[in-house]
Design a protein around this motif. Structure first.
Motif, PDB file in Angstrom:
ATOM      1  N   SER A   1      -4.544  -8.837  -4.679  1.00 29.44           N
ATOM      2  CA  SER A   1      -5.041  -8.910  -6.048  1.00 29.44           C
ATOM      3  C   SER A   1      -6.185  -9.913  -6.140  1.00 29.44           C
ATOM      4  CB  SER A   1      -3.904  -9.313  -6.992  1.00 29.44           C
ATOM      5  OG  SER A   1      -4.389  -9.480  -8.299  1.00 29.44           O
ATOM      6  N   ARG A   2      -5.988 -11.088  -5.539  1.00 30.78           N
ATOM      7  CA  ARG A   2      -7.021 -12.123  -5.556  1.00 30.78           C
ATOM      8  C   ARG A   2      -8.295 -11.632  -4.867  1.00 30.78           C
ATOM      9  NH1 ARG A   2      -8.986 -15.475  -2.168  1.00 30.78           N
ATOM     10  NH2 ARG A   2      -7.455 -15.103  -0.542  1.00 30.78           N
ATOM     11  N   GLN A   3      -8.136 -10.967  -3.736  1.00 29.71           N
ATOM     12  CA  GLN A   3      -9.294 -10.456  -3.001  1.00 29.71           C
ATOM     13  C   GLN A   3     -10.032  -9.392  -3.807  1.00 29.71           C
ATOM     14  OE1 GLN A   3     -10.455 -11.697  -0.071  1.00 29.71           O
ATOM     15  NE2 GLN A   3     -12.202 -10.385  -0.424  1.00 29.71           N
ATOM     16  N   ALA A   4      -9.295  -8.515  -4.458  1.00 30.89           N
ATOM     17  CA  ALA A   4      -9.924  -7.462  -5.271  1.00 30.89           C
ATOM     18  C   ALA A   4     -10.687  -8.067  -6.447  1.00 30.89           C
ATOM     19  CB  ALA A   4      -8.874  -6.480  -5.773  1.00 30.89           C
ATOM     20  N   VAL A   5     -10.103  -9.068  -7.096  1.00 31.95           N
ATOM     21  CA  VAL A   5     -10.784  -9.733  -8.209  1.00 31.95           C
ATOM     22  C   VAL A   5     -12.037 -10.448  -7.705  1.00 31.95           C
ATOM     23  CG1 VAL A   5     -10.600 -11.597  -9.907  1.00 31.95           C
ATOM     24  CG2 VAL A   5      -8.742  -9.947  -9.668  1.00 31.95           C
ATOM     25  N   ASN A   6     -11.926 -11.170  -6.589  1.00 36.25           N
ATOM     26  CA  ASN A   6     -13.095 -11.871  -6.037  1.00 36.25           C
ATOM     27  C   ASN A   6     -14.216 -10.905  -5.666  1.00 36.25           C
ATOM     28  OD1 ASN A   6     -11.912 -14.353  -6.337  1.00 36.25           O
ATOM     29  ND2 ASN A   6     -11.320 -14.561  -4.197  1.00 36.25           N
ATOM     30  N   ASP A   7     -13.866  -9.790  -5.036  1.00 37.58           N
ATOM     31  CA  ASP A   7     -14.883  -8.798  -4.664  1.00 37.58           C
ATOM     32  C   ASP A   7     -15.561  -8.220  -5.904  1.00 37.58           C
ATOM     33  OD1 ASP A   7     -14.337  -9.217  -2.007  1.00 37.58           O
ATOM     34  OD2 ASP A   7     -13.150  -7.383  -1.758  1.00 37.58           O
ATOM     35  N   CYS A   8     -14.757  -7.937  -6.929  1.00 37.25           N
ATOM     36  CA  CYS A   8     -15.309  -7.387  -8.171  1.00 37.25           C
ATOM     37  C   CYS A   8     -16.246  -8.391  -8.846  1.00 37.25           C
ATOM     38  CB  CYS A   8     -14.173  -6.993  -9.104  1.00 37.25           C
ATOM     39  SG  CYS A   8     -14.710  -6.362 -10.694  1.00 37.25           S
ATOM     40  N   LEU A   9     -15.809  -9.652  -8.925  1.00 34.04           N
ATOM     41  CA  LEU A   9     -16.653 -10.683  -9.544  1.00 34.04           C
ATOM     42  C   LEU A   9     -17.932 -10.919  -8.739  1.00 34.04           C
ATOM     43  CD1 LEU A   9     -14.015 -13.298 -10.738  1.00 34.04           C
ATOM     44  CD2 LEU A   9     -15.437 -11.808 -12.164  1.00 34.04           C
TER      45      LEU A   9
END
Length: 177
Positions: free
Chosen positions: A130-138
């Motif tokens: 989840s953290r990785q997906a949010v970071n990639d999106c941001l």
């Protein structure tokens, strides 16, 4: 010789901007942006208007301002990615949260039957995904909006230098007081 360092700093800023535009923005780009800004401001000279050379002045002012704007954008990129108050795009951030939820669900689906064996491991992997997906999106959102911030900084620099040059010309034309 001093002009060569300014040109070298400018070329380096462009190359680094393109290479850093892939993936998550890290604080090293802030260091690079500040360093390149120092090189440009130390060795590059702000353009000065000369009589009869208005077009050359305008082009020089535009180029100088755009390079400074690029350096400012590199400096701000990690902060834009992380701080809501500096990058107030609620729609983009909301979409990133949804990407994080999807990443968490995808992890659970990927593990299938193994997910039931160790709940702690599953929870950890879900948080990480989840953290990785949010970071990639941001990071992707920041990269998309970064040219707007760079252009805004360039416009401020250009307007400031142009105003300063006009005020200086008026003082010179008025003569000694």
């Amino acid at each position: 010789m001093a002009g060569d360092a300014g040109v070298l700093g400018t070329a380096l800023a462009v190359v680094l901007a393109f290479s850093l535009a892939q993936g998550s923005w890290e604080w090293f780009s802030t260091y690079l942006g500040v360093t390149l800004l120092a090189v440009v401001l130390s060795f590059g000279r702000a353009p000065v208007p000369e009589p009869g050379r208005r077009a050359a002045y305008a082009w020089s002012l535009a180029a100088y301002s755009l390079v400074v704007g690029l350096c400012v954008a590199l400096t701000l990129a990690p902060a834009l990615q992380r701080w809501d108050w500096l990058f107030p795009m609620p729609g983009a951030r909301r979409g990133c949260v949804e990407s994080g939820r999807y990443g968490s669900l995808r992890t659970q689906a990927t593990l299938g039957e193994l997910a039931g064996r160790d709940a702690d491991a599953l929870a950890y992997m879900q948080r990480e995904q989840s953290r990785q997906a949010v970071n990639d999106c941001l990071a992707a959102t920041t990269t998309r909006w970064l040219p707007v911030y760079a252009l805004g900084a360039a416009l401020l620099v250009g307007a400031g230098l142009w105003s300063w040059a006009r005020a200086r010309a008026r003082r010179t034309a008025a003569g000694p007081v």
